[in-house]
Write an enzyme that holds these catalytic residues in place. Structure first.
Site, PDB file in Angstrom:
ATOM      1  N   LYS A   9      11.252  84.919  52.176  1.00 47.48           N
ATOM      2  CA  LYS A   9      11.220  84.328  50.833  1.00 47.48           C
ATOM      3  C   LYS A   9      11.129  82.798  50.923  1.00 47.48           C
ATOM      4  CE  LYS A   9      13.829  88.199  48.800  1.00 47.48           C
ATOM      5  NZ  LYS A   9      14.952  88.596  47.921  1.00 47.48           N
ATOM      6  N   TYR A  49       7.968  92.408  41.555  1.00 43.49           N
ATOM      7  CA  TYR A  49       9.333  92.823  41.218  1.00 43.49           C
ATOM      8  C   TYR A  49       9.399  93.516  39.847  1.00 43.49           C
ATOM      9  CZ  TYR A  49      11.865  90.734  45.202  1.00 43.49           C
ATOM     10  OH  TYR A  49      12.380  90.448  46.440  1.00 43.49           O
ATOM     11  N   ASN A 112      18.216  84.875  49.313  1.00 45.91           N
ATOM     12  CA  ASN A 112      18.746  85.681  50.413  1.00 45.91           C
ATOM     13  C   ASN A 112      17.705  85.935  51.509  1.00 45.91           C
ATOM     14  OD1 ASN A 112      17.201  87.539  49.055  1.00 45.91           O
ATOM     15  ND2 ASN A 112      18.856  88.952  48.583  1.00 45.91           N
TER      16      ASN A 112
END
Ligand code: ATP
Ligand code: MG
Length: 138
Positions: A9, A49, A112
């Site tokens: 990410k 997503y 994360n």
């Protein structure tokens, strides 16, 4: 053998840990079969997503995912989907096991570091979202 989609990410790329993340995959039984660096548009992040579109964190998550470049990879190995998620650690880094990528490098539940597919069907959909069959090494 199984394949899964991994994303480093934007926070992982900014932290300069692309190599460290890939090292953890390769040293734990996963091989890279395709890899690309790209920056998602907002629409691409929302599509990726889409399963979370009703969740309160959807806008923040999609803002974050298109905020900078990511590295998308196909990882292959025995039980690659579950193995990748074990190497990543729990979504919330505070609950992640010692030695996992998220425990060692995440800075919040959102930032994360890595994404990993969660089931064979989502792995197939997510791989096709970023790669054509010609991009995938035998
Ligand atoms: P990923 O799909 O990115 O591999 P995951 O499967 O562990 O992560 P999901 O429940 O699918 O977790 O959530 C997708 C992502 O949304 C998380 O990785 C995280 O970046 C973000 N996220 C999840 N829960 C929250 C939350 N409560 N607040 C903010 N962001 C969240
Ligand atoms: Mg998920």
């Amino acid at each position: 053998m199984e394949q899964t989609l991994s994303i480093i990410k934007p926070d992982g790329v900014k932290k300069n840990i692309i190599g460290e993340v890939i090292r953890r995959f390769e040293s734990n039984g996963l091989s890279v079969k395709a890899m690309r660096m790209l920056q998602m548009t907002r629409e691409e992040a929302e599509g990726f997503y889409a399963v979370h579109k009703e969740r309160p964190f959807f806008n923040s998550l999609t803002d974050f995912m298109c905020s900078g470049p990511v590295v998308v990879m196909i990882l292959e190995g025995q039980e690659a989907i579950a193995l990748n998620r074990k190497i990543m650690g729990a979504t919330d880094f505070k609950e992640a096991e010692a030695g996992t990528i998220r425990k060692d490098f995440a800075s919040s539940i959102e930032s994360n570091v890595v994404h990993g597919s969660d089931a064979p069907e989502t792995a197939a959909t997510e791989i096709a979202y970023f790669f054509s069959s010609l991009d995938i090494m035998a």
